[in-house]
Design an enzyme around this catalytic site. Sequence first.
Site, short mmCIF file in Angstrom:
data_model
loop_
_atom_site.label_atom_id
_atom_site.label_comp_id
_atom_site.label_asym_id
_atom_site.label_seq_id
_atom_site.Cartn_x
_atom_site.Cartn_y
_atom_site.Cartn_z
N HIS A 9 0.83 -1.19 0.00
CA HIS A 9 0.00 0.00 0.00
C HIS A 9 0.88 1.26 0.00
O HIS A 9 1.53 1.56 1.00
CB HIS A 9 -0.89 -0.03 1.25
CG HIS A 9 -1.82 1.12 1.39
ND1 HIS A 9 -1.67 2.07 2.38
CD2 HIS A 9 -2.91 1.48 0.66
CE1 HIS A 9 -2.66 2.96 2.27
NE2 HIS A 9 -3.41 2.63 1.24
N GLU A 36 1.37 -0.65 -5.12
CA GLU A 36 0.25 0.25 -5.40
C GLU A 36 0.71 1.65 -5.79
O GLU A 36 1.67 2.18 -5.22
CB GLU A 36 -0.65 0.37 -4.16
CG GLU A 36 -1.97 1.05 -4.51
CD GLU A 36 -2.58 1.89 -3.42
OE1 GLU A 36 -1.89 2.24 -2.44
OE2 GLU A 36 -3.76 2.25 -3.57
N ASP A 38 -1.12 5.51 -6.34
CA ASP A 38 -2.24 6.45 -6.44
C ASP A 38 -1.83 7.46 -7.50
O ASP A 38 -0.74 8.03 -7.42
CB ASP A 38 -2.46 7.17 -5.10
CG ASP A 38 -2.93 6.23 -4.01
OD1 ASP A 38 -3.95 5.53 -4.23
OD2 ASP A 38 -2.29 6.19 -2.95
N HIS A 51 -1.12 10.37 -3.26
CA HIS A 51 -2.44 9.96 -2.78
C HIS A 51 -3.47 11.07 -2.80
O HIS A 51 -4.65 10.83 -3.07
CB HIS A 51 -2.34 9.41 -1.35
CG HIS A 51 -3.67 9.01 -0.79
ND1 HIS A 51 -4.44 9.87 -0.03
CD2 HIS A 51 -4.38 7.87 -0.92
CE1 HIS A 51 -5.57 9.25 0.29
NE2 HIS A 51 -5.55 8.04 -0.23
CA CA Z 1 -5.02 3.96 -3.04
#
Ligand code: CA
Length: 303
Positions: A9, A36, A38, A51
């Site tokens: 994450h 991950e 964003d 993010h």
């Molecule tokens: Ca996310």
Amino acid sequence: MGSPLVIAHRGASGYLPEHSLAAKALAYGQGADFLEQDVIASGDGQLIVCHDLWLDAVTDVAARFPGRHRADGRCYAIDFSLAEIRTLRLRERIDVATGTQRFPARSTSSDGLFPVVTLAEELALVRSLNRQTGRSVGVYAEIKEPEFHRQHGLDLGQQLVAELESAGAGGDLPAYVQCFDPAELARLRAAGCRLPLVQLVEAGTPGTIATWRLHSDVLGVDLRLLLGAGSDLAREASAAGLTLHAWTVRSDRLPTGVTTLAELLQRLCGVTGLGGIFTDQPDQVIDNLNLRARAGTQGAGQR
Ligand code: CA
């Protein structure tokens, strides 16, 4: 089902500033299955990995560009060129309202060391590491606030998918595309996107399993919705053919009512259809899953 996929994450964000390339390389080395991203856009339409729509919580933007904030006090990436954003340095996440560190136990000793990363740079890193190690670690990219970007003249979803595909997604690079906005995922599916799509679900997400299943392969669910007594979400999703990926496991911030990481993972692994776990600490989750597999509490680990 074998061991769930371990999705780093924002990288190994429990150890290094979120979305720094260092945090991604660490997660890769710790054995994560997916990293991950964003994804948002700069003012000149370049895709960057961050993010929030604004840069304040994870960079030194306020100090480097005084006066460039909007009325709400925040410096939006869309108001900066990529060249300007490249001058910023990442830091441990703060709560912008109070200025205090979001996760107080985490080290700030890497603050100021690492730049904001473009999606292209991160894809290049993953491809390079896969080539050198022979592994097939994947990317797991989130379209952030597609309506906001559309209002600024950008089709973030289409642009993101195009960048992923040009880096090998759909071919030799495993990839998921995730979004909270059901309309955005429905548009991508209707436009012929063949990458697996992940409908993110938190309390209040519009739609139902019956509508989400029309445009998604996976539900990325706030793990608190899966732990609640009497939750039918997992059973209904599984019946609809959807896999569940749960977010976010943090050993330094366990959900209410859970006392250890082992307990949290044991409960999640008991959820019907659980196929993936987002975590800030991939190493700890992997260690724990391996221990569980060795203890014979589940099928042989697939990882
Ligand atoms: Ca996310």
